[in-house]
Design an enzyme around this catalytic site. Structure first.
Site, PDB file in Angstrom:
ATOM      1  N   ARG A  40     -20.583 -41.346 -17.914  1.00  0.00           N
ATOM      2  CA  ARG A  40     -20.307 -40.974 -16.525  1.00  0.00           C
ATOM      3  C   ARG A  40     -21.540 -41.223 -15.647  1.00  0.00           C
ATOM      4  NH1 ARG A  40     -22.636 -37.281 -12.550  1.00  0.00           N
ATOM      5  NH2 ARG A  40     -20.958 -36.538 -11.219  1.00  0.00           N
ATOM      6  N   SER A  86     -31.849 -30.399 -14.113  1.00  0.00           N
ATOM      7  CA  SER A  86     -30.914 -31.350 -13.499  1.00  0.00           C
ATOM      8  C   SER A  86     -31.575 -32.652 -13.069  1.00  0.00           C
ATOM      9  CB  SER A  86     -30.208 -30.701 -12.306  1.00  0.00           C
ATOM     10  OG  SER A  86     -31.147 -30.315 -11.340  1.00  0.00           O
ATOM     11  N   THR A 110     -26.219 -34.431  -2.623  1.00  0.00           N
ATOM     12  CA  THR A 110     -26.293 -33.697  -3.880  1.00  0.00           C
ATOM     13  C   THR A 110     -24.968 -32.981  -4.078  1.00  0.00           C
ATOM     14  OG1 THR A 110     -27.592 -32.087  -5.147  1.00  0.00           O
ATOM     15  CG2 THR A 110     -27.324 -31.653  -2.798  1.00  0.00           C
ATOM     16  N   GLY A 111     -24.765 -32.521  -5.296  1.00  0.00           N
ATOM     17  CA  GLY A 111     -23.495 -31.854  -5.589  1.00  0.00           C
ATOM     18  C   GLY A 111     -22.622 -32.736  -6.454  1.00  0.00           C
ATOM     19  N   THR A 138     -31.788 -37.953 -10.813  1.00  0.00           N
ATOM     20  CA  THR A 138     -30.998 -36.853 -11.374  1.00  0.00           C
ATOM     21  C   THR A 138     -30.692 -37.102 -12.839  1.00  0.00           C
ATOM     22  OG1 THR A 138     -28.979 -35.541 -11.022  1.00  0.00           O
ATOM     23  CG2 THR A 138     -28.746 -37.916 -10.855  1.00  0.00           C
ATOM     24  N   THR A 180     -29.802 -32.336  -8.190  1.00  0.00           N
ATOM     25  CA  THR A 180     -30.400 -33.643  -7.905  1.00  0.00           C
ATOM     26  C   THR A 180     -31.461 -33.559  -6.807  1.00  0.00           C
ATOM     27  OG1 THR A 180     -28.333 -34.694  -8.410  1.00  0.00           O
ATOM     28  CG2 THR A 180     -29.784 -35.903  -6.944  1.00  0.00           C
TER      29      THR A 180
HETATM   30  N1  ASP Z   1     -24.906 -35.571  -7.530  1.00  0.00           N
HETATM   31  C1  ASP Z   1     -25.278 -35.615  -8.913  1.00  0.00           C
HETATM   32  C2  ASP Z   1     -24.198 -36.182  -9.734  1.00  0.00           C
HETATM   33  O1  ASP Z   1     -23.046 -35.942  -9.451  1.00  0.00           O
HETATM   34  C3  ASP Z   1     -25.655 -34.328  -9.539  1.00  0.00           C
HETATM   35  C4  ASP Z   1     -25.680 -33.158  -8.693  1.00  0.00           C
HETATM   36  O2  ASP Z   1     -26.239 -33.223  -7.583  1.00  0.00           O
HETATM   37  O3  ASP Z   1     -25.159 -32.141  -9.143  1.00  0.00           O
HETATM   38  O4  ASP Z   1     -24.507 -36.849 -10.699  1.00  0.00           O
END
Ligand code: ASP
Length: 331
Positions: free
Chosen positions: A217, A76, A240-241, A207, A189
């Protein structure tokens, strides 16, 4: 906060265990490094070592971000990141100090160290963000080597995904793959925050974004105020997320604004997560979003929507502890 791993000095890795320069107590005695996820421990070690050897806060957060970027087992961030739905690995990163310095790249391709390219944007251009082909061309111009980021493992995961491909931007794909703390795929991330004893701060976030995302995106991570925000005299936050849920509320800037208004880092993280939950209702069912915050005195906050978000804290002595964040929902 539930500590579940304390990383002893000897196991903290090359950086913390073998720093060559003598420790400058004045420089690091108040330093705290904070980063997302369990793999943040290795990043913290590199960041701490950089500070200890006389590096700046920007040097430190860059060094930290470079660790998962180069890790072929981390799908990731950086090299070996999962590609977009068309098979291209695209990277997003931002770096920021507390004196107005900001640099970011989005949709960068064929370059392992997105965080270093972001730093060059900050230091060598009049801009704050370069995207896509322009970002990649800038990386080449700056001498970053061209390298394919797609590994056999990540290509296989993508091809497996294509067999049943159903694009579901509402879910955090990494979080659905496994919830096993410390498991090989328990990655996301990396966001890093660092401070020195005099209360100066910097942050970085890097990330490969959401696995199998739409081409083009861009999530929260490279967007100042969403994936990262740092403010002099207040502190910093990172996220994150599922980035869309952070971007829609400028999440990290919101955390810092709460802290500026007097909230503790923990209160500020809880406030933004509750705000997202209230705003989005059923739309965020099963979605993970997590925030970390660090104030200029070294107080830490962490909160998330779902269980499973871990983070790594390094104290002024260089001891790193991995903690589980408290969550709003239980599952
Ligand atoms: N926050 C990051 C994104 O949406 C990736 C992640 O943390 O899952 O690109």
């Amino acid at each position: 906060m539930i500590p579940f791993v304390t990383i002893p000095a000897k196991a903290r890795g090359r950086a913390a265990a073998t720093g060559t320069a003598p420790m400058s107590a004045g420089r690091v005695s108040g330093a705290v490094i904070l980063s997302t996820w369990d793999f943040g421990a290795a990043a913290n070690a590199a960041a701490f070592a950089r500070l200890r050897s006389g590096g700046t806060l920007i040097d430190a957060v860059e060094a930290g971000g470079m660790v998962p970027e180069a890790d072929p087992t981390n799908h990731s961030v950086g090299y070996a990141g999962y590609p977009d739905r068309d098979g291209h690995v695209t990277l997003d990163a931002v770096i920021m100090d507390d004196a107005g310095g900001v640099g970011a790249v989005a949709a960068l391709e064929n370059t392992v160290h997105a965080i270093s390219v972001a730093r060059r944007v900050m230091e060598r251009t009049p801009h704050t963000l370069l995207v896509g082909e322009g970002a990649t061309r800038f990386a080449r111009d700056q001498g970053f080597p061209q390298q394919s980021l797609l590994t056999p493992d990540s290509e296989k995961a993508w091809r497996d995904w294509l067999k049943t491909a159903k694009y579901q931007p509402e879910a955090n794909s990494e979080n659905r793959i496994t919830r096993t703390p410390g498991g090989a795929l328990d990655h996301d991330t990396i966001g890093l925050l660092a401070r020195t004893a005099d209360g100066r701060m910097a942050g970085a976030c890097t990330t490969s974004g959401m696995a199998f995302k739409m081409r083009g995106r861009v999530g929260d991570s490279p967007q100042v105020g969403s994936g990262l925000y740092v403010e002099a005299g207040v502190g910093g936050a990172t996220s994150t997320g599922l980035g869309e849920e952070v971007t829609r509320v400028a999440g990290s800037a919101r955390v810092v604004a709460s802290m500026r208004a007097g909230a503790t880092p923990q209160q500020a993280c809880e406030e933004v997560v509750r705000h997202i939950a209230k705003l989005r209702g059923d739309a965020i069912r099963g979605v993970q979003v997590g925030f970390l915050a660090l104030d200029t005195k070294g107080n830490v906050g962490a909160f998330c929507l779902l269980p499973g978000f871990t983070y790594a804290v390094t104290d002024a002595q260089g001891t790193t502890t991995v903690l589980k964040a408290r969550s709003l929902f239980q599952a």
